[in-house]
Scaffold this motif. Structure first.
Motif, PDB file in Angstrom:
ATOM      1  N   VAL A 107       0.844  -1.199   0.000  1.00  0.00           N
ATOM      2  CA  VAL A 107       0.000   0.000   0.000  1.00  0.00           C
ATOM      3  C   VAL A 107       0.884   1.255   0.000  1.00  0.00           C
ATOM      4  N   ALA A 108       2.011   1.187   0.711  1.00  0.00           N
ATOM      5  CA  ALA A 108       2.900   2.354   0.774  1.00  0.00           C
ATOM      6  C   ALA A 108       3.517   2.693  -0.578  1.00  0.00           C
ATOM      7  N   VAL A 109       3.803   1.686  -1.416  1.00  0.00           N
ATOM      8  CA  VAL A 109       4.457   1.979  -2.702  1.00  0.00           C
ATOM      9  C   VAL A 109       3.488   2.033  -3.884  1.00  0.00           C
ATOM     10  N   ALA A 110       2.261   1.552  -3.692  1.00  0.00           N
ATOM     11  CA  ALA A 110       1.292   1.484  -4.796  1.00  0.00           C
ATOM     12  C   ALA A 110       0.826   2.890  -5.188  1.00  0.00           C
ATOM     13  N   PRO A 111       0.230   3.022  -6.374  1.00  0.00           N
ATOM     14  CA  PRO A 111      -0.380   4.306  -6.721  1.00  0.00           C
ATOM     15  C   PRO A 111      -1.358   4.721  -5.615  1.00  0.00           C
ATOM     16  N   PRO A 112      -1.466   6.027  -5.342  1.00  0.00           N
ATOM     17  CA  PRO A 112      -2.297   6.498  -4.243  1.00  0.00           C
ATOM     18  C   PRO A 112      -3.741   6.027  -4.375  1.00  0.00           C
ATOM     19  N   GLY A 113      -4.387   5.776  -3.235  1.00  0.00           N
ATOM     20  CA  GLY A 113      -5.806   5.441  -3.246  1.00  0.00           C
ATOM     21  C   GLY A 113      -6.086   3.954  -3.123  1.00  0.00           C
ATOM     22  N   LEU A 114      -5.066   3.124  -3.297  1.00  0.00           N
ATOM     23  CA  LEU A 114      -5.257   1.680  -3.169  1.00  0.00           C
ATOM     24  C   LEU A 114      -4.826   1.282  -1.764  1.00  0.00           C
ATOM     25  N   GLU A 115      -5.785   0.804  -0.963  1.00  0.00           N
ATOM     26  CA  GLU A 115      -5.486   0.652   0.460  1.00  0.00           C
ATOM     27  C   GLU A 115      -5.779  -0.729   1.026  1.00  0.00           C
ATOM     28  N   ARG A 116      -6.253  -1.642   0.184  1.00  0.00           N
ATOM     29  CA  ARG A 116      -6.502  -3.012   0.644  1.00  0.00           C
ATOM     30  C   ARG A 116      -5.853  -3.997  -0.306  1.00  0.00           C
ATOM     31  N   VAL A 117      -5.313  -5.076   0.255  1.00  0.00           N
ATOM     32  CA  VAL A 117      -4.559  -6.038  -0.548  1.00  0.00           C
ATOM     33  C   VAL A 117      -5.167  -7.429  -0.400  1.00  0.00           C
ATOM     34  N   PHE A 118      -5.517  -8.036  -1.523  1.00  0.00           N
ATOM     35  CA  PHE A 118      -6.016  -9.414  -1.536  1.00  0.00           C
ATOM     36  C   PHE A 118      -4.979 -10.282  -2.244  1.00  0.00           C
ATOM     37  N   PHE A 119      -4.478 -11.310  -1.556  1.00  0.00           N
ATOM     38  CA  PHE A 119      -3.418 -12.133  -2.137  1.00  0.00           C
ATOM     39  C   PHE A 119      -3.967 -13.342  -2.891  1.00  0.00           C
ATOM     40  N   SER A 120      -3.270 -13.682  -3.986  1.00  0.00           N
ATOM     41  CA  SER A 120      -3.572 -14.937  -4.677  1.00  0.00           C
ATOM     42  C   SER A 120      -2.282 -15.497  -5.265  1.00  0.00           C
ATOM     43  N   ASP A 121      -2.391 -16.298  -6.333  1.00  0.00           N
ATOM     44  CA  ASP A 121      -1.256 -17.144  -6.714  1.00  0.00           C
ATOM     45  C   ASP A 121      -0.443 -16.707  -7.927  1.00  0.00           C
ATOM     46  N   ASP A 122      -1.079 -16.052  -8.878  1.00  0.00           N
ATOM     47  CA  ASP A 122      -0.360 -15.692 -10.106  1.00  0.00           C
ATOM     48  C   ASP A 122      -1.129 -14.583 -10.816  1.00  0.00           C
ATOM     49  N   GLY A 123      -0.624 -14.181 -11.965  1.00  0.00           N
ATOM     50  CA  GLY A 123      -1.247 -13.061 -12.658  1.00  0.00           C
ATOM     51  C   GLY A 123      -2.700 -13.332 -13.020  1.00  0.00           C
ATOM     52  N   SER A 124      -2.977 -14.544 -13.450  1.00  0.00           N
ATOM     53  CA  SER A 124      -4.348 -14.877 -13.844  1.00  0.00           C
ATOM     54  C   SER A 124      -5.307 -14.763 -12.665  1.00  0.00           C
ATOM     55  N   THR A 125      -4.885 -15.263 -11.522  1.00  0.00           N
ATOM     56  CA  THR A 125      -5.793 -15.186 -10.364  1.00  0.00           C
ATOM     57  C   THR A 125      -5.901 -13.761  -9.847  1.00  0.00           C
ATOM     58  N   ALA A 126      -4.836 -12.963  -9.977  1.00  0.00           N
ATOM     59  CA  ALA A 126      -4.935 -11.550  -9.581  1.00  0.00           C
ATOM     60  C   ALA A 126      -6.006 -10.855 -10.422  1.00  0.00           C
ATOM     61  N   VAL A 127      -6.066 -11.203 -11.716  1.00  0.00           N
ATOM     62  CA  VAL A 127      -7.082 -10.629 -12.600  1.00  0.00           C
ATOM     63  C   VAL A 127      -8.459 -11.215 -12.277  1.00  0.00           C
ATOM     64  N   GLU A 128      -8.499 -12.528 -12.052  1.00  0.00           N
ATOM     65  CA  GLU A 128      -9.768 -13.201 -11.715  1.00  0.00           C
ATOM     66  C   GLU A 128     -10.401 -12.541 -10.472  1.00  0.00           C
ATOM     67  N   VAL A 129      -9.565 -12.288  -9.478  1.00  0.00           N
ATOM     68  CA  VAL A 129     -10.051 -11.624  -8.258  1.00  0.00           C
ATOM     69  C   VAL A 129     -10.619 -10.250  -8.607  1.00  0.00           C
ATOM     70  N   ALA A 130      -9.906  -9.487  -9.443  1.00  0.00           N
ATOM     71  CA  ALA A 130     -10.388  -8.152  -9.809  1.00  0.00           C
ATOM     72  C   ALA A 130     -11.741  -8.229 -10.520  1.00  0.00           C
ATOM     73  N   LEU A 131     -11.900  -9.214 -11.412  1.00  0.00           N
ATOM     74  CA  LEU A 131     -13.165  -9.346 -12.143  1.00  0.00           C
ATOM     75  C   LEU A 131     -14.315  -9.672 -11.193  1.00  0.00           C
ATOM     76  N   LYS A 132     -14.060 -10.627 -10.296  1.00  0.00           N
ATOM     77  CA  LYS A 132     -15.121 -11.005  -9.352  1.00  0.00           C
ATOM     78  C   LYS A 132     -15.451  -9.862  -8.396  1.00  0.00           C
TER      79      LYS A 132
END
Ligand SMILES: *Cc1c(COP(=O)(O)O)cnc(C)c1O
Length: 439
Positions: A107-132
């Motif tokens: 959160v400290a290094v991300a673009p401003p305004g992003l304040e919660r982090v959900f972890f997953s396994d790889d790029g595809s799941t990071a996108v899957e999480v965003a879609l859901k």
């Protein structure tokens, strides 16, 4: 196990591979009949070492992940130390320092305004999480009809069923077309002279579809798998404004562009754009372990608070894995301590100059570069459609580089800390290999 005869050892590995392994993105008939694979035994810095003793410069950071090179001693040490203490525990009603601190540091290094982090396994799941998250967000905000997505022609966002629906390459989508999420593909701004039309198309699609569209999903500034196609930051700024005007979310997929690939830490920074959801993977764990994250704004997070049926019922067994998290923290520390971005700038300039020069080679139709990537398009006429890039690959392999093409696009995306001498050697090999297959 000792191997008195390295070539016999190598042959035995290839035999087991060809008998039992199914390779990703690989037409297996051709592979089984024709391909003599590299058999990588170890890797160090920007080099891969085959069991036969030869070494290969890793031109694409092993599918874009090894941004700090292979076997960085600090990453190896961080992994070993964490492994000795705690390899895994679930993240359900449990927490641990590596995941909690990593979330804080991201959160400290991300673009401003992003304040919660959900972890997953790889790029595809990071996108899957965003879609859901996007779908459930709109549903819980009283807009359940917003179920469509918008992505660019040629886009690549991963291979799980949701992420694959965003993909712009029809051949990857074709077998699953009947069961996919609904995605509208719009023209890419990365083609020459296409900016104004591409933006107008996006604006029209979003304005007309506003009541049905959940989110626009973009690889910021650089469409990687589409062939290292670069586009102007102004497109991102206008896309942000268009999304805001119509209540549509903006998802930025920095799985490839993040961690300094385009210059600054995030391509979004270069454009001054703040996404609603940000997807990170690949360089995230420096090529050590599969791990990823999806970052969200408080506005999205808050929509999941309240009654239990508003929760995000999603998670993988390895969510927040302590090994991956410890390594990902060390990656961030190395970026700070070794001034990775600053020291990559002159290397990026070398790539830029070299690729500008490749434009004069016979058979090269177009070149481009952005940050630590450079690409050239080969003239694919004359019956070599899709195969010229592979001929360059073979030439580069003979000269000591692993230069996997994207169709007829030859590109480099080496580790950000590749030593200057290795980078110069790699760029020389690219030039010599392209010259060798010139018509
Ligand atoms: C590679 C890639 C993905 C998918 O990541 P995996 O780790 O291969 O699942 C998603 N988006 C972009 C932009 C990528 O380059």
């Amino acid at each position: 196990m000792s191997h008195a005869d390295p070539l016999a050892h190598r042959a035995a590995v290839v035999a087991a591979d060809k008998r039992f392994l199914w390779h990703p993105y690989t037409p297996m008939t051709r592979y089984l009949d024709e391909v003599d694979p590299l058999v990588i035994d170890r890797a160090e810095g920007a080099r891969l070492f085959d069991l036969d003793g030869r070494s290969y410069l890793d031109a694409n950071s092993s599918w874009y992940v090894a941004t700090l090179g292979h076997g960085h001693p600090r990453l190896v040490a961080a992994l070993a130390a964490q492994a000795a203490r705690l390899c895994h525990t679930s993240l359900a009603g449990v927490t641990h320092e590596p995941a909690a601190r990593l979330a804080e540091e991201l959160v400290a290094v991300a673009p401003p305004g992003l304040e919660r982090v959900f972890f997953s396994d790889d790029g595809s799941t990071a996108v899957e999480v965003a879609l859901k998250l996007a779908l459930q967000f709109h549903r819980q905000e009283g807009r359940p009809a917003r179920t469509r997505f918008v992505a660019l022609d040629g886009a690549y966002h991963g291979d799980t069923l949701g992420a694959a629906a965003l993909g712009g390459a029809e051949i990857f989508r074709r077998p699953f077309a009947s069961v996919m999420l609904d995605c509208i593909h719009v023209p890419t701004p990365a083609d020459e002279g296409s900016f104004a039309q591409a933006f107008a198309a996006l604006e029209t699609v979003v304005a007309e579809g506003r009541d049905e569209i959940a989110a626009v999903v973009l690889e910021p500034l650089l469409q990687g798998t589409a062939g290292m196609r670069v586009y102007d930051a102004e497109y991102l700024r206008r896309a942000r404004a268009t999304c805001d005007a119509h209540g549509v979310l903006l998802i930025l997929d920095e799985v490839f562009t993040g961690y300094g690939r385009t210059g600054p830490m995030w391509a979004a920074d270069q454009a001054g754009v703040r996404p609603d959801l940000l997807c990170l993977a690949k360089g995230f764990s420096g090529g050590m372990l599969p791990m990823a994250a999806t970052l969200a704004t408080p506005r999205i997070f808050d929509a999941f608070l309240g009654a239990p049926d508003r929760a995000f019922y999603y998670g993988h067994s390895y969510c927040g894995n302590p090994l991956g998290a410890a390594v990902a923290r060390e990656v961030l520390a190395i970026y700070r301590d070794e001034r990775i971005l600053e020291r990559a700038a002159p290397k990026a300039a070398r790539i830029k100059a070299a690729f500008a020069g490749f434009g004069a080679l016979p058979g090269v139709t177009r070149t481009r570069s952005l940050g630590m990537t450079g690409a050239l398009d080969l003239d694919a006429q004359g019956g070599y459609l899709g195969r010229t890039g592979w001929r360059v690959y073979e030439e580069a392999r003979r000269r000591g580089a692993y230069l996997r093409p994207l169709g007829d696009v030859v590109y480099v995306a080496p580790p950000l800390n590749i030593p200057d001498a290795d980078l110069d050697e790699l760029l020389d090999i690219v030039g010599a290999s392209v010259r060798a297959v010139a018509p």
